[in-house]
Write a protein that holds these residues in place. Structure first.
Motif, PDB file in Angstrom:
ATOM      1  N   SER A 498       5.232  -1.880  11.197  1.00 42.78           N
ATOM      2  CA  SER A 498       5.654  -3.255  11.447  1.00 42.78           C
ATOM      3  C   SER A 498       5.259  -4.169  10.294  1.00 42.78           C
ATOM      4  O   SER A 498       5.984  -5.118   9.968  1.00 42.78           O
ATOM      5  CB  SER A 498       5.042  -3.752  12.756  1.00 42.78           C
ATOM      6  N   SER A 499       4.126  -3.888   9.661  1.00 45.12           N
ATOM      7  CA  SER A 499       3.687  -4.692   8.515  1.00 45.12           C
ATOM      8  C   SER A 499       4.658  -4.557   7.348  1.00 45.12           C
ATOM      9  O   SER A 499       4.987  -5.536   6.675  1.00 45.12           O
ATOM     10  CB  SER A 499       2.280  -4.266   8.087  1.00 45.12           C
ATOM     11  N   VAL A 500       5.105  -3.330   7.114  1.00 45.20           N
ATOM     12  CA  VAL A 500       6.092  -3.114   6.056  1.00 45.20           C
ATOM     13  C   VAL A 500       7.378  -3.863   6.375  1.00 45.20           C
ATOM     14  O   VAL A 500       7.983  -4.509   5.509  1.00 45.20           O
ATOM     15  CB  VAL A 500       6.364  -1.603   5.891  1.00 45.20           C
ATOM     16  N   SER A 501       7.783  -3.769   7.646  1.00 48.94           N
ATOM     17  CA  SER A 501       8.990  -4.479   8.073  1.00 48.94           C
ATOM     18  C   SER A 501       8.835  -5.981   7.886  1.00 48.94           C
ATOM     19  O   SER A 501       9.758  -6.660   7.423  1.00 48.94           O
ATOM     20  CB  SER A 501       9.271  -4.140   9.541  1.00 48.94           C
ATOM     21  N   THR A 502       7.658  -6.495   8.266  1.00 48.88           N
ATOM     22  CA  THR A 502       7.402  -7.927   8.112  1.00 48.88           C
ATOM     23  C   THR A 502       7.471  -8.345   6.646  1.00 48.88           C
ATOM     24  O   THR A 502       8.034  -9.389   6.296  1.00 48.88           O
ATOM     25  CB  THR A 502       6.028  -8.274   8.699  1.00 48.88           C
ATOM     26  N   PHE A 869      -7.961 -11.947   7.250  1.00 46.46           N
ATOM     27  CA  PHE A 869      -6.535 -12.237   7.437  1.00 46.46           C
ATOM     28  C   PHE A 869      -6.289 -13.741   7.517  1.00 46.46           C
ATOM     29  O   PHE A 869      -5.231 -14.226   7.117  1.00 46.46           O
ATOM     30  CB  PHE A 869      -5.971 -11.484   8.647  1.00 46.46           C
ATOM     31  N   ALA A 870      -7.278 -14.525   7.987  1.00 49.99           N
ATOM     32  CA  ALA A 870      -7.128 -15.979   8.003  1.00 49.99           C
ATOM     33  C   ALA A 870      -7.081 -16.523   6.576  1.00 49.99           C
ATOM     34  O   ALA A 870      -6.268 -17.406   6.254  1.00 49.99           O
ATOM     35  CB  ALA A 870      -8.269 -16.608   8.784  1.00 49.99           C
ATOM     36  N   VAL A 871      -7.954 -15.995   5.706  1.00 49.78           N
ATOM     37  CA  VAL A 871      -7.979 -16.438   4.310  1.00 49.78           C
ATOM     38  C   VAL A 871      -6.676 -16.073   3.605  1.00 49.78           C
ATOM     39  O   VAL A 871      -6.095 -16.880   2.864  1.00 49.78           O
ATOM     40  CB  VAL A 871      -9.186 -15.820   3.581  1.00 49.78           C
ATOM     41  N   VAL A 872      -6.189 -14.852   3.866  1.00 50.55           N
ATOM     42  CA  VAL A 872      -4.951 -14.400   3.216  1.00 50.55           C
ATOM     43  C   VAL A 872      -3.773 -15.262   3.646  1.00 50.55           C
ATOM     44  O   VAL A 872      -2.940 -15.676   2.827  1.00 50.55           O
ATOM     45  CB  VAL A 872      -4.698 -12.916   3.545  1.00 50.55           C
ATOM     46  N   TYR A 873      -3.691 -15.581   4.928  1.00 46.27           N
ATOM     47  CA  TYR A 873      -2.608 -16.435   5.413  1.00 46.27           C
ATOM     48  C   TYR A 873      -2.724 -17.848   4.833  1.00 46.27           C
ATOM     49  O   TYR A 873      -1.695 -18.505   4.566  1.00 46.27           O
ATOM     50  CB  TYR A 873      -2.626 -16.498   6.942  1.00 46.27           C
ATOM     51  N   GLY A 923       5.469 -13.056   0.393  1.00 49.57           N
ATOM     52  CA  GLY A 923       5.733 -11.833   1.145  1.00 49.57           C
ATOM     53  C   GLY A 923       4.583 -10.850   1.056  1.00 49.57           C
ATOM     54  O   GLY A 923       4.191 -10.230   2.055  1.00 49.57           O
ATOM     55  N   PHE A 924       4.024 -10.694  -0.148  1.00 50.23           N
ATOM     56  CA  PHE A 924       2.903  -9.760  -0.316  1.00 50.23           C
ATOM     57  C   PHE A 924       1.692 -10.205   0.490  1.00 50.23           C
ATOM     58  O   PHE A 924       1.038  -9.388   1.156  1.00 50.23           O
ATOM     59  CB  PHE A 924       2.551  -9.675  -1.803  1.00 50.23           C
ATOM     60  N   LEU A 925       1.395 -11.495   0.451  1.00 48.40           N
ATOM     61  CA  LEU A 925       0.231 -12.009   1.195  1.00 48.40           C
ATOM     62  C   LEU A 925       0.433 -11.880   2.704  1.00 48.40           C
ATOM     63  O   LEU A 925      -0.510 -11.542   3.439  1.00 48.40           O
ATOM     64  CB  LEU A 925      -0.012 -13.470   0.812  1.00 48.40           C
ATOM     65  N   VAL A 926       1.655 -12.128   3.167  1.00 47.65           N
ATOM     66  CA  VAL A 926       1.922 -11.952   4.592  1.00 47.65           C
ATOM     67  C   VAL A 926       1.768 -10.488   4.986  1.00 47.65           C
ATOM     68  O   VAL A 926       1.228 -10.163   6.057  1.00 47.65           O
ATOM     69  CB  VAL A 926       3.335 -12.462   4.942  1.00 47.65           C
ATOM     70  N   CYS A 927       2.223  -9.590   4.118  1.00 41.92           N
ATOM     71  CA  CYS A 927       2.086  -8.162   4.389  1.00 41.92           C
ATOM     72  C   CYS A 927       0.611  -7.762   4.484  1.00 41.92           C
ATOM     73  O   CYS A 927       0.199  -7.067   5.408  1.00 41.92           O
ATOM     74  CB  CYS A 927       2.784  -7.357   3.300  1.00 41.92           C
ATOM     75  N   VAL A 928      -0.198  -8.221   3.513  1.00 38.71           N
ATOM     76  CA  VAL A 928      -1.632  -7.910   3.530  1.00 38.71           C
ATOM     77  C   VAL A 928      -2.286  -8.492   4.781  1.00 38.71           C
ATOM     78  O   VAL A 928      -3.088  -7.831   5.454  1.00 38.71           O
ATOM     79  CB  VAL A 928      -2.311  -8.451   2.257  1.00 38.71           C
ATOM     80  N   GLY A 929      -1.935  -9.751   5.090  1.00 44.18           N
ATOM     81  CA  GLY A 929      -2.499 -10.376   6.287  1.00 44.18           C
ATOM     82  C   GLY A 929      -2.113  -9.637   7.557  1.00 44.18           C
ATOM     83  O   GLY A 929      -2.933  -9.446   8.464  1.00 44.18           O
ATOM     84  N   THR A 930      -0.849  -9.190   7.617  1.00 46.77           N
ATOM     85  CA  THR A 930      -0.396  -8.449   8.793  1.00 46.77           C
ATOM     86  C   THR A 930      -1.107  -7.104   8.901  1.00 46.77           C
ATOM     87  O   THR A 930      -1.455  -6.662  10.000  1.00 46.77           O
ATOM     88  CB  THR A 930       1.126  -8.241   8.724  1.00 46.77           C
ATOM     89  N   ALA A 934      -3.333  -6.085  11.930  1.00 39.45           N
ATOM     90  CA  ALA A 934      -3.002  -4.877  12.685  1.00 39.45           C
ATOM     91  C   ALA A 934      -4.211  -3.976  12.852  1.00 39.45           C
ATOM     92  O   ALA A 934      -4.477  -3.436  13.928  1.00 39.45           O
ATOM     93  CB  ALA A 934      -1.872  -4.120  11.978  1.00 39.45           C
ATOM     94  N   ASP A 935      -4.981  -3.822  11.764  1.00 41.01           N
ATOM     95  CA  ASP A 935      -6.184  -2.991  11.846  1.00 41.01           C
ATOM     96  C   ASP A 935      -7.207  -3.606  12.799  1.00 41.01           C
ATOM     97  O   ASP A 935      -7.812  -2.916  13.618  1.00 41.01           O
ATOM     98  CB  ASP A 935      -6.792  -2.831  10.456  1.00 41.01           C
ATOM     99  N   GLY A 936      -7.376  -4.916  12.682  1.00 38.42           N
ATOM    100  CA  GLY A 936      -8.308  -5.581  13.593  1.00 38.42           C
ATOM    101  C   GLY A 936      -7.817  -5.571  15.031  1.00 38.42           C
ATOM    102  O   GLY A 936      -8.609  -5.459  15.979  1.00 38.42           O
TER     103      GLY A 936
END
Length: 1221
Positions: A498-502, A869-873, A923-930, A934-936
Motif C-alpha cells: 500500500s505504501s508503494v501504491s500511495t 512519521f510525524a516529522v517526515v509528513y 511523493g518520496f516523503l509520503v512514501c517514507v512516512g507511510t 505501516a510498520d508502527g
C-alpha cells in the motif's frame, strides 16, 4: 430566433450594453421569457410522474389538514391572479379607445401558462396527500425556490422604473406581480413545512429524516439530534468529573475452488438497491460537473484582477458565484454521501441477516465446513468490506469522468502539451494492475488467518472452565498468538504494498502537471506561464488529484470486497438442510421402524451406537442416502445437552408460545422446577446466564424438558433427558411427565435412555447396535428372547455384584435440586435481589477520549515510529508550500519577460526542474512516512491484541459467567479490525489533512497578509463546530460498538441451539429477533445480515496418532474423550463431574473399573447421580440446597436412613453390597 423573440416580447431580447455599465441589468424580454420558463419548465418536467396515484382505483385517502387547505387556497389565489393578469391584457387590447393599446403576445401566453401550472400544482398537492408515507414534495419546494430567485430581476426592474419615472407605468401588471410574488414567498415557506398525518407522527419522531425536504437538504434533524445529545453528554460528563473529583484440514473459505455459483451476490445487491444507486449516481454526476465550474470562475476572477478596465460588479459577481457554486456543490455532495452511507449500512445489515439466515438452514455436512469463527468473520469483517466499498462504488465511473473532463479543460489551457500528462497516467495502468493482483492474494491470506484465530477464540470461550482447570492458558494463548503473528505478517506485506501504491499515486498529479508544464514551456519560447493559465491549470490538476488519489483506495476496497464476495458466495451457496427429508405423507410401505400414536418407545444401545443419530434423522438433521422419515404432527425435542437461552426462566419455558399461567404452573410442578424457584433470586423471572451458567446440569435439563412439555406438541423426541438428574428426580420426571401416567401420557414419546430401571414401563424398546436396529419389542419379550438386550442386562447385573470396595474416594452426592452457582438466598435479601440481572448491559463510556488512551496507542506503536512519521509528513508539507511558492514566482516570469523570445532557456529549465523535484520529494516523503506508519501500525495491534488476550485468559470465571461471549468476540472481531486497519488510516489522514490545512493557511497569509486577521475567528468558530460534532460522533461510535455485541451473542446462541430451533420450527422468530438486534445497531450507524456418523477418526501419521473430532461426535463419546485426556495427564487429584452420565451402563462399568485400576494412587472426587457407581467409595458427601447435610462412609449413611438412604432407595438400592437393576 432573436428576431422572433423580439416580436414575441415587443422589445429587444438581448442588449449587451446593459451589462457594460456600473449598474448592470437584464432586458425585460429575458425577464419575461427565460426567467419565467426555467422554473415552469422544471415544474412540468419534474412533477407529472407524481400524479399517477390519482389514476389508481384504490388510492388511499388520508386526512385533510389545515396546512393542505392553506396550500390549496394559496395556489387558488395565484390562479386567480394569473386569470386577472390575462383579463387585464385582453382589457387593454379590446377596451375603450382611450385605453386601447397593442400588448405583445408574451403578456397573453405567460398568464395562460401560469394558470395551467397552478392547476397542476393543486393536483400535485392532492397526489402528495394520497401518497403513502409522503409528507411533502421536494420538487415543489425547488420549484418555489426557483420562482423566487428568478423573479428577483423583474422585481427590481419594475421598482426601478417606477422610482425613475415617479409613477407606475402599468398599474395592473405592477400590482398583480407584487401580490403574486408575496403569495409565492408564503408558498415557499409552507412547502418547507412537513404535512405529517397522524399515523406517521410516531415514525417522524423515531426517524426525523422522514420530515420535509428542507430538513433532508440541510440535515436540520441531525443537527437537532446532535445538539440534544451534546447537551446530555456535556451534563453527564460534568457530573462524572465532579464525582471523580470524589488448521488446513478445515475446509477454509479462502482455499480451494469448489463448484459453487459465482458472481451473483454483487448483482443481487445492485438489483435490490438499484434506485438508491441511480439516485446517488445522479447526485454524484452533478457534484462532479459543478467541481469544474470553479476553475472557470477562478480564471475569470484572475482575468478581472489583471484588467483594470472591467467594471467592479463583475468581480463581486465572480466571487459570489464561486461561493454559490461551492455551497451548491457541498449540498449535492452531502446528499450523495448520506445516501452512500445509508446504502452501505443497509448492505451490511442485509449481508449479516443473510449469513444468520443461512446458518439456520445449513445442513450438517455444510456445518462441518463452516466454523463459528468463520461465520462471525463473515458477519463482521466481510460485511464491513461491502459497507466500505459503497462509499467508493461510484468512483468506478466518476474517476474516469473527472479525468476526461480535467484533461479536456487542460487541453483548452495548455493545448497538446497535456498529452504528456495523459501518457504518464496511461503508464500507471499496468503498475496499478500488478498492485491489485498482489494485494488480492495478501487479503485472502489475511482473512484465512483471521478465520483461524476467531475459531480458536470461540473454542477457548466455549471451554474456558476446562481450560482453566487444566491451566492450559499459556498453551492456547500461544496458539492464538501464532495465528495472530501470521495474520500480522501478511498485513505488514500488504501495508508495504500500500505504501508503494500511495507513493505512485501521490506523485501522479505532480508527474502529470510536471510533464504538461515542461512540454508546454519547451515546445515554444512563446509559451510562458502566466498567473491566469498557471493557477487555472493548477486548480484543474487539483481536481485531477482527487480521482488519481482515490484510485489506491478504490483498488484496495475493490480487492478486499472481491475476496469477501468470494467468501460470502461460497458460504451462502453451501448445501441447505433437506426440508423434504421428513415427510408428512403417511401412505408408506416397507417400514423398518414404526411408532404408533400415543406410544412410549425407549431407544437403548451402547455409546456410539447411533441413538442420537436416530433422533437427528427423525428431525431431518441427517443427510439421507436412502429411505425416508414420515411424521404425523408437531415435534418437540429435548437434546442430550440441554440448550437454554440468555433469558428469564419463564421465557425459556414459554419459548415463544402464548402464556397460560395455569398450564405453566402445572408444567413447572411436573418437571420438578418448583423447589428451584425458592433458590433462584427472582423465581421464574430470574435471568439465566449465557449457556445456563447459573444453573446446574440437572436444572438446565429440566428447563429444556419443561420447554418441550409446555409446547403441547404431538410427538416428543427425548434424547436422554434423565441422565443429568439424580435417581429420585428422574423417578419424579418419569412418573409426572414421561411415563404412562405423566402429562405426556397421550402423546407419542421416543425416549433415548441408559436408565434400565424405566424400561419395564415403556410400550416398546428399540435396541441399536453399531447404527443398526438390532431388536424391537417390549421389555418382557426382549428379556425372554435371550438376545443382545437380555445378555446385556444379565452381564451388567453380574458385574455390579462383583464390585470391589477398596478405593480411597471422596464422593459429592448432590441432590439435583440445588443450584451450584447461585447460593441459597435468605429471606432478608430476597427482595433486594428480586429481578437483579445476572448479565448487565454493556457499559457505554461517555465524554471525551482520555489523552492517556492516545498515548497508550502511540506507545504501543513505538515512540520512534510515531515521531519519525510525524516529522517526515511535516517536511512533506514544507515541500508542498515550497512547490506552490515556486509556481507563484514562476508565473511572475511572464511580467519579467513580456516578449516570449527573450525568455532564457536556463531559467526555463531551472523552473521545470525545481518544480518537478519538489513534487517528487513530496511523493518520496509520503512514501517514507507511510512505510514508517505501516510498520508502527503493525506493532500497535500486536501489543494491544496480546494484552487483550492475556487479560481475557487470566480473568476469573465470574467474568465469563456474567459476560456474554458475543461481547468478548466483538472486542476481538470488530474492535480489533478497527485497530488493525481503520485507526492507522485515520491517523494518517488526520496528520496529512492537518498539515495540508496549515500549509494552505500559511500560503494564503503570505499572499494576503490581511487574511491573518480572519484566521483567528475562523479557528475559534471551527473549534466549537469540531467540539459539537466530535462529542456526538464519538458517542454514536461507542453505541455502534456496544450494540454489535448482542448480534454476535445471538448468533453464537443460535448456532449452539440450532437443532432445537429447527425442531420447534422457530426459525422465523429467531430471524425476527436477529433483525431487531441489527436494527438496534443500525439506529446508531444511521445517526453517524441419517448417514455418515463421524465419531472419532484416527489417522496414522509418521510421528504418531492425530485425532480429528467431527461435529457429530455423540455426547457419550465426548465424555470418553475427556476421560482419556485426564488419564493421560496422570494427575494426583481426579475430579469427575457427571463424567459418565451420558454413557450406557456397560461402558460406565468399564470406566469405573479403569478408574479403580489406573487411579488407585490418586484422590478421586466424583459428582454423580448414579448411586450404584459410588457405593465402593471411602466417604460420601450429601449436598442439599448448597449445604452439606451428610458426610461419612456409605455403610454408615445407609444405616442412618437419612438423605443418602432416600437417594439409594429411589435408585432401587437397599444395601452397599448389591445393586438392584
Amino acid at each position: 430566433m432573436a428576431a422572433g423573440l423580439d416580436r414575441f416580447c415587443g422589445s429587444t431580447f438581448w442588449n449587451a450594453s446593459l451589462l457594460n455599465r456600473t449598474d448592470p441589468d437584464l432586458t425585460v424580454c429575458v425577464e419575461r421569457t427565460v426567467l419565467v420558463w426555467v422554473p415552469l419548465g422544471f415544474l412540468w418536467i419534474s412533477v407529472p410522474w407524481q400524479l399517477n396515484i390519482l389514476f389508481k382505483k384504490n388510492s388511499p385517502k388520508t386526512h385533510i389538514s389545515k396546512l393542505y387547505i392553506s396550500k390549496q387556497v394559496l395556489v387558488s389565489l395565484l390562479f386567480l391572479s394569473a386569470v386577472a393578469e390575462l383579463a387585464s391584457s385582453f382589457g387593454e387590447d379590446y377596451g375603450s379607445e382611450e385605453q386601447k393599446k397593442k400588448n405583445p403576445p408574451v403578456l397573453f401566453i405567460n398568464p395562460s401558462i401560469y394558470a395551467v401550472s397552478w392547476l397542476l400544482v393543486m393536483l400535485v398537492h392532492e397526489a402528495v396527500r394520497r401518497r403513502e408515507k409522503a409528507v411533502d414534495s421536494g420538487s415543489l419546494f425547488l420549484f418555489w425556490l426557483l420562482q423566487i430567485i428568478c423573479e428577483i430581476f423583474p422585481f427590481q426592474t419594475l421598482l426601478r422604473d417606477a422610482l425613475n419615472s415617479d409613477k407606475v407605468l402599468d398599474p395592473p401588471h405592477f400590482y398583480l406581480f407584487y401580490v403574486s410574488y408575496g403569495l409565492k414567498l408564503v408558498a415557499l415557506m409552507l412547502s418547507a413545512i412537513a404535512d405529517v398525518p397522524p399515523d406517521l407522527r410516531e415514525m417522524t419522531k423515531k426517524s426525523p429524516e422522514v420530515g420535509c425536504i428542507l430538513k433532508q437538504i440541510t440535515v436540520l434533524h441531525v443537527c437537532k439530534m446532535l445538539f440534544k445529545m451534546f447537551i446530555f453528554l456535556t451534563v453527564q460528563v460534568d457530573q462524572s468529573e465532579k464525582s471523580e473529583k470524589k488448521s488446513k484440514r478445515e475446509n477454509n473459505l479462502d482455499s480451494g475452488e469448489e463448484d459453487y455459483p459465482h458472481s451473483w451476490l454483487i448483482l443481487s445487491i445492485a438489483k435490490t438497491f438499484k434506485w438508491v444507486l441511480l439516485e446517488s449516481a445522479v447526485l454524484k454526476l452533478v457534484q462532479d460537473l459543478l467541481s469544474f465550474v470553479s476553475p472557470q470562475l477562478l480564471k475569470l476572477l484572475i482575468g478581472f484582477t489583471q484588467d483594470k478596465s472591467v467594471f467592479t460588479w463583475r468581480g463581486y459577481l465572480y466571487a459570489s458565484l464561486l461561493l454559490i457554486v461551492a455551497i451548491v456543490q457541498s449540498v449535492f455532495l452531502q446528499q450523495f454521501t448520506q445516501r452512500c452511507f445509508k446504502l452501505g449500512m443497509r448492505v451490511r445489515a442485509a449481508i449479516s441477516a443473510a449469513v444468520y439466515k443461512k446458518a439456520l438452514t445449513l445442513s450438517n455436512d455444510a456445518r462441518k465446513e463452516s466454523t463459528i469463527g468463520q461465520m462471525v468473520t463473515l458477519m463482521s469483517a466481510d460485511a464491513q468490506r461491502f459497507n466500505e466499498v459503497t462509499n467508493f462504488i461510484h468512483l468506478l465511473w466518476s474517476c474516469p469522468v473527472q479525468i476526461v473532463l480535467s484533461v479536456g479543460f487542460l487541453w483548452i489551457e495548455l493545448g497538446p502539451s497535456v498529452l504528456a500528462g495523459l501518457l504518464v497516467m496511461i503508464l500507471m495502468v499496468p503498475i496499478n494492475g500488478l498492485l491489485a493482483i498482489k494485494s488480492k492474494s495478501y487479503q485472502a491470506k489475511c482473512m484465512m488467518y483471521k478465520d483461524k484465530r476467531m475459531k480458536m477464540l470461540n473454542e477457548i470461550l466455549s471451554g474456558i472452565k476446562i481450560l482453566k482447570l487444566y491451566a492450559w492458558e499459556p498453551s492456547f494463548e500461544a496458539q492464538v498468538q501464532g495465528f495472530r503473528k501470521q495474520e500480522l505478517e501478511v498485513m505488514r506485506k500488504s501495508a508495504f504494498l500500500s505504501s508503494v501504491s500511495t507513493f505512485i499515486f501521490f506523485c501522479a498529479p505532480a508527474f502529470v502537471s510536471l510533464a504538461s508544464f515542461a512540454v508546454f514551456v519547451s515546445v515554444s519560447t512563446d509559451n510562458i506561464l502566466d498567473a491566469e493559465k498557471a493557477f487555472t491549470s493548477i486548480s484543474l490538476f487539483n481536481i485531477l488529484r482527487t480521482p488519481l488519489g482515490m484510485l489506491p483506495l478504490l483498488i484496495s476496497a475493490m480487492v478486499q470486497m472481491s475476496v469477501s464476495n468470494r467468501r460470502l458466495e461460497k458460504f451462502l451457496s453451501r448445501e441447505d438442510l433437506n426440508t423434504g427429508a421428513v415427510q408428512r405423507d403417511l401412505s408408506y410401505s416397507a417400514v423398518s421402524l414404526q411408532v404408533s400414536p400415543g406410544a412410549l418407545v425407549a431407544v437403548v444401545g451402547a455409546v456410539g451406537s447411533g441413538k442420537s443419530s436416530l433422533v437427528s434423522a427423525l428431525l431431518g438433521e441427517m443427510h439421507s442416502l436412502s429411505g425416508s422419515v414420515n411424521i404425523k404432527g408437531d415435534v418437540a425435542y429435548v437434546p442430550q445437552q440441554a440448550w437454554v437461552q440468555n433469558a428469564t426462566l419463564r421465557d425459556n419455558v414459554l419459548f415463544g408460545s402464548d402464556p397460560d399461567e395455569r398450564r405453566f404452573c402445572r408444567v413447572l410442578e411436573a418437571c420438578a422446577l418448583e423447589p428451584d424457584l425458592d433458590l433462584l433470586p427472582a423465581g421464574v423471572q430470574t435471568e439465566i446466564g449465557e449457556k445456563g451458567i447459573n444453573l446446574s446440569g440437572g436444572q438446565k435439563q429440566r428447563v429444556s424438558l419443561a420447554r418441550a412439555v409446555y409446547s403441547s406438541a404431538d410427538i416428543y423426541l427425548l434424547d436422554d433427558p434423565l441422565s443429568a438428574v439424580d435417581a429420585h428426580v428422574g423417578k419424579h420426571l418419569f412418573e409426572k411427565v414421561i411415563g404412562p401416567r405423566g402429562l405426556l401420557k397421550d402423546k407419542t414419546r421416543i425416549l433415548v435412555t441408559h436408565g434400565i430401571s424405566f424400561l419395564p414401563y415403556v410400550d416398546e424398546i428399540v435396541v441399536l447396535v453399531e447404527g443398526v436396529v438390532s431388536e424391537v419389542g417390549s421389555y418382557s419379550s426382549l428379556r425372554a428372547s435371550k438376545g443382545a438386550f437380555s445378555e446385556f442386562l444379565d452381564t451388567y447385573a453380574k458385574e455390579e455384584d462383583s464390585q470391589d470396595q477398596n478405593q480411597s474416594v471422596l464422593i459429592l452426592c448432590s441432590s439435583d435440586s440445588q443450584n451450584r452457582n447461585v447460593p441459597q438466598r435468605s429471606e432478608g435479601d430476597a427482595d433486594e435481589r428480586k429481578g437483579r440481572r445476572l448479565i448487565e448491559s454493556e457499559t457505554v463510556q461517555t465524554g471525551r477520549v482520555k489523552f492517556s488512551v492516545y498515548l497508550q496507542y502511540l506507545s504501543s506503536m513505538g515512540w520512534g515510529y510515531a515521531s519519525m512519521f510525524a516529522v517526515v509528513y511535516f517536511i512533506q508539507s514544507l515541500a508542498f508550500i515550497g512547490q506552490n511558492l515556486w509556481l507563484s514566482d514562476w508565473t511572475n516570469d511572464a511580467l519579467r519577460y513580456p516578449n516570449g523570445s527573450s525568455y532564457p532557456a536556463h531559467i526555463r529549465d531551472m523552473r521545470v526542474g525545481a518544480y518537478g523535484g519538489l513534487g517528487v520529494a513530496q511523493g518520496f516523503l509520503v512514501c517514507v512516512g507511510t512505510l514508517l506508519l505501516a510498520d508502527g501500525a503493525i506493532h500497535a495491534p500486536r501489543t494491544l491484541h496480546s494484552r487483550l488476550l492475556s487479560n481475557i485468559l487470566r480473568a476469573p470465571m465470574l467474568f465469563f459467567d456474567t459476560t456474554p461471549s458475543g461481547r468478548v468476540v466483538n472486542r476481538f472481531a470488530k474492535d480489533m479490525f478497527t485497530v488493525d486497519e481503520l485507526i492507522p488510516t485515520a491517523l494518517r489522514s488526520v496528520i496529512l489533512k492537518l498539515l495540508e490545512l496549515l500549509a494552505t493557511l500559511v500560503l494564503i497569509c503570505l499572499a494576503v497578509p490581511l487574511f491573518t486577521a480572519v484566521v483567528v475567528p475562523l479557528i475559534i468558530i471551527y473549534h466549537f463546530v469540531e467540539r459539537f460534532y466530535l462529542t456526538t460522533s464519538r458517542q454514536l461510535r461507542r453505541l455502534d460498538s456496544v450494540s454489535r455485541s448482542p448480534i454476535y451473542s445471538l448468533f453464537g446462541e443460535t448456532v449452539s441451539g440450532l437443532s432445537v430451533i429447527r425442531a420447534y420450527g422457530h426459525q422465523e422468530r429467531f430471524l425476527q429477533q436477529n433483525r431487531t438486534t441489527i436494527d438496534n445497531n443500525l439506529k446508531c450507524v444511521c445517526q453517524l445480515i441419517v448417514s455418515n456418523r463421524s465419531g472419532i477418526r484416527l489417522y496414522e501419521v509418521e510421528q504418531g496418532t492425530a485425532w480429528y473430532i467431527g461435529i457429530k461426535v455423540s455426547v457419550g463419546q465426548r465424555q470418553l474423550l475427556c476421560l482419556a485426556r485426564a488419564l493421560l495427564r496422570k494427575s494426583k487429584i481426579l475430579i469427575l463431574d457427571e463424567a459418565t452420565a451420558a454413557v450406557d451402563l456397560e461402558t460406565d462399568d468399564l470406566i469405573q473399573t479403569t478408574i479403580r485400576r489406573e487411579f488407585s494412587h490418586c484422590t478421586v472426587l466424583t459428582i454423580a447421580h448414579r448411586i450404584n457407581t459410588i457405593l465402593d467409595s471411602s466417604r460420601v458427601m450429601v449436598l442439599d440446597a448448597g449445604r452439606i447435610v451428610e458426610f461419612g462412609p456409605p455403610d454408615v449413611l445407609l444405616q442412618k436412613r437419612g438423605h443418602f438412604y432416600a437417594l439409594a432407595k429411589d435408585a432401587g438400592i437397599c444395601k452397599t453390597e448389591t445393586t438392584a437393576l
